[in-house]
Design an enzyme around this catalytic site. Structure first.
Site, PDB file in Angstrom:
ATOM      1  N   GLU A  38       0.801  -1.221   0.000  1.00 20.30           N
ATOM      2  CA  GLU A  38       0.000   0.000   0.000  1.00 20.30           C
ATOM      3  C   GLU A  38       0.837   1.275   0.000  1.00 20.30           C
ATOM      4  O   GLU A  38       0.398   2.300  -0.506  1.00 20.30           O
ATOM      5  CB  GLU A  38      -0.936   0.010   1.224  1.00 20.30           C
ATOM      6  CG  GLU A  38      -2.080  -0.981   1.153  1.00 20.30           C
ATOM      7  CD  GLU A  38      -3.095  -0.611   0.090  1.00 20.30           C
ATOM      8  OE1 GLU A  38      -3.458   0.583  -0.014  1.00 20.30           O
ATOM      9  OE2 GLU A  38      -3.520  -1.506  -0.658  1.00 20.30           O
ATOM     10  N   SER A  40     -49.467 -30.130  21.097  1.00 18.99           N
ATOM     11  CA  SER A  40     -49.580 -30.954  22.307  1.00 18.99           C
ATOM     12  C   SER A  40     -48.433 -30.759  23.289  1.00 18.99           C
ATOM     13  O   SER A  40     -48.525 -31.191  24.442  1.00 18.99           O
ATOM     14  CB  SER A  40     -49.660 -32.427  21.919  1.00 18.99           C
ATOM     15  OG  SER A  40     -50.854 -32.685  21.206  1.00 18.99           O
TER      16      SER A  40
END
Length: 734
Positions: free
Chosen positions: A158, A424
């Protein structure tokens, strides 16, 4: 004087030209030659032969030559002069632009690096990282914590002149421009690391000349204020790596599943190359592009002497690869729950914190594997796409939580947020209210048609068995008995029983509530069942054990908190005995884990939209839900099939290595006979099932079953043949 003045009088001026002169008398020539002009004859006049100094007239061509030379000298002089003037005005204009854009920034004496948003590191109970949350996705790391090649990777690709420039790199800018023009090589960009940091810290992402000027100004300020290593450290902790990861620590954890201090040279090169285009180069999305970019970083590092050739060769031979997400990212469901409840315990914090959870990574992985494997194998056939698993200790500590099939595809947490009909699996609250009114597991009620204001509930098997005990009615999930009990105790009593155990969703106090028509979440249901497993104490499900600051200071420590006793020991004993029967002869028998004393309940909502299985041992309570997000019906997925299979697969792993123990008080009611059944009805379902299970001598089993029992010996329970016989005989289902 004779010819001068006469009589002393003044002689008047006379402009007559004597004869023989140019023009003759009276003819005055006032025209000027070139030599008559100022400076015209300097250095050019010569002496004639007569000594009078008159210069002969020059030819026109010899007079004009010096004028052209002078004009050439004036052109080049003017060009230099104009260039200097334009340059000066350019400097003034640039200074003006800089001053203008600097005026748009805060005053230098008030400028400060913004505080980095705090990170929330979420850990499992063993200290391993589950996830990072917050805006950054990772904690702050010091540059001295990192291997030297990691920061060098960023400098190499960079900003290779980082340690020599003053924040703005004219050489780098010129190189970038040249590369863009010629389109050769890999562009490193014109911005230095310092400029990139300035952009990340202070500016918006827009691309404009104005922003670039401000970026350069701020870069100069950063270089004046901080050392190179401090700037690099700030950069490494602020740069974006994609996938919500800001900083090298977050990126290392996100892509490689390890801290930044542990990354290899190949991984460091991949991270260094990633910042150029995080979305395009993310290794979990485009691995070939990420590896190609990493190779360029390694070449740059070798060229600059940042890495040894042998190390680079090895890194190129074994390129970095992203780590597979543990459990397909299911830990993110846990992290989401942590973030939902964190404010309740730590409303404000401005530094990094560490949250330790109750989650066990082994159980988390086992739960997800069980759910995903089942859906992968049978989801299409049964038309079921989603599921959830919640597992906790009887004190409410969540050990595993799966909110869906794939977090990457859907972040909706079905374990904590989805409200579905429990079917249930809600019946235990009905039976609890009935037991608290004086009934027992051996109380008999009729399994027969019932009508409530035109509503006629039916059993799953569409038939009726007549008088049955509550133990058997719950084990076989008989709807008519549950509705009768609900009417007997009153729907409000059922609501109160459920809420007392921790159900917080709104419940409709009506007849159908007994069949689980009010919607609840899996987390609520499992938390309520925990009271049955722990002896009758209501729990508040929890996932956060403690919270610490980055320095290790304890900011929150969970204390023992619960809802107090929500049922008596005797009541809990009866409930455990009835729900244990579901594993012995009822709808949960396929989920039995050998050697363990288990209890629980299955559930299926109307039209097979939801299927549940909630069961527990003395050490762990686990619930499974399956269904479709849009409420579409499944192809007959009931609580006893797919959810039961997932539950068994998970619990087999989860209970492995533990010493089996009995459920609280279960022995007291486990072996009782049907006291409320008349002696003349020895062949009622209660007596028959009791005989088949070897739990009562009130009736003799059918000859075939009796022969099987003699072959197995006493106390070994029914064989699979006996269970199949029971299913055919009673139509076990919901």
């Amino acid at each position: 004087m004779a010819n001068g003045r006469k009589g002393g009088g003044r002689e008047e001026p006379n402009f007559d030209v004597p004869e023989g002169r140019i023009g003759g008398r009276g003819d005055l020539n006032l025209r000027l030659s070139g030599d008559d002009r100022a400076g015209g004859g300097v250095g050019k006049r010569t002496t004639s032969s007569n000594g009078q100094g008159d210069a002969p007239r020059r030819a026109p061509s010899r007079v004009k030559a010096p004028a052209r030379k002078a004009r050439r000298r004036s052109f080049f002089g003017g060009l230099v002069y104009g260039t200097l003037v334009l340059g000066l005005w350019g400097v003034i204009a640039i200074a003006g632009l800089v001053a203008y854009h600097a005026s748009q920034l805060p005053p230098i004496d008030q400028l400060a690096v913004p505080k980095r948003p705090p990170n929330i590191a979420i850990l499992a109970s063993d200290g391993s990282l589950l996830a990072n949350r917050g805006e950054t996705g990772g904690r702050v790391v010091g540059i001295t914590e990192l291997p030297p090649y990691l920061p060098r990777a960023f400098v190499a690709i960079e900003d290779r002149r980082f340690y020599s420039h003053f924040g703005v790199d004219p050489v780098g800018i010129a190189r970038a421009i040249g590369q863009n023009i010629t389109r050769r090589g890999v562009s490193q960009g014109g911005s230095t690391l310092t400029q990139q940091l300035a952009k990340n810290l202070f500016l918006t992402p827009e691309r404009s000349a104005s922003r670039k000027i401000q970026e350069a100004i701020l870069a100069l300020w950063l270089e004046h204020r901080y050392t190179k290593d401090e700037i690099l450290e700030l950069y490494l902790n602020r740069v974006y790596f994609g996938a919500g990861a800001y900083g090298v620590e977050a990126a290392a954890q996100r892509y490689f599943g390890k801290p930044a201090k542990a990354v290899t040279l190949a991984e460091a090169a991949m991270l260094g190359g990633l910042v150029q285009a995080p979305s395009r180069l993310a290794p979990n999305r485009n691995l070939p592009a990420a590896q190609a970019r990493a190779a360029q970083v390694l070449a740059a590092m070798e060229e600059l002497g940042f890495a040894k050739p042998a190390d680079v060769k090895l890194a190129l031979a074994t390129p970095a690869r992203p780590a597979s997400s543990r459990g397909g990212g299911s830990a993110s469901y846990v992290a989401d729950l942590v973030m939902d409840v964190l404010d309740d315990f730590l409303p404000k914090f401005d530094t990094d914190i560490v949250v330790t959870t109750t989650v066990d990574t082994r159980l988390q992985g086992a739960a997800e594997k069980a759910l995903v494997d089942e859906l992968n194998q049978k989801g299409v056939r049964y038309n079921v796409a989603q599921g959830a698993v919640v597992s906790m200790k009887p004190d409410g500590a969540i050990r595993a939580l799966i909110g869906g099939r794939d977090y990457a595809q859907s972040q909706f947490n079905r374990a904590t947020t989805a409200k579905r009909q429990p079917g249930s699996s809600f019946k235990p609250f009905v039976y609890l209210a009935a037991v608290e009114r004086g009934l027992t597991p051996d109380t008999v009620r009729d399994d027969a048609p019932i009508s409530i204001k035109g509503w006629n509930p039916e059993n799953y098997s569409r038939d009726y068995r007549g008088p049955v005990t509550l133990r058997e009615a719950l084990a076989l999930s008989l709807n008519t008995v549950a509705v009768r009990l609900g009417q007997e105790v009153g729907p409000k009593a059922v609501v109160q029983a459920a809420q007392r155990l921790g159900i917080s969703s709104p419940l409709q106090a009506n007849g159908s509530l007994a069949l689980g028509t009010s919607e609840v979440t899996p987390l609520e249901m499992v938390g309520a069942y925990a009271a049955f497993a722990n002896g009758g104490t209501g729990v508040i499900p929890y996932v956060i054990a403690n919270v610490k600051g980055a320095s290790g200071k304890v900011l929150y420590q969970r204390k023992d908190t619960n809802l107090g006793r929500v049922m008596s020991v005797e009541t809990d004993s009866m409930m455990n005995a009835m729900m244990h029967e579901t594993f012995v002869s009822g709808t949960a028998r396929k989920a039995e884990v050998p050697g363990w004393d288990l209890a629980g309940k299955t559930g299926t909502s109307q039209d097979f939209r939801d299927a549940w299985f909630i069961g527990y041992s003395s050490t762990l309570v686990t619930g499974v839900w399956l269904g479709n997000d849009d409420g579409e019906s499944t192809k007959k997925v009931s609580g006893g099939n797919l959810p039961g299979e997932i539950w068994k697969a998970y619990m087999t792993v989860a209970l492995k290595g533990q010493t089996p123990s009995m459920l609280p008080g279960s022995n007291h009611w486990r072996n009782r006979g049907p006291a409320d059944v008349p002696a003349t009805t020895g062949t009622t379902p209660g007596g028959l099932i009791g005989a088949l299970l070897g739990e009562t001598q009130s009736a003799a089993p059918p000859p075939r079953v009796a022969a099987n029992q003699r072959a197995r010996g006493p106390g070994q329970g029914p064989s699979q043949d006996d269970r199949n016989f029971l299913e055919k005989l009673f139509g076990v289902g919901e």
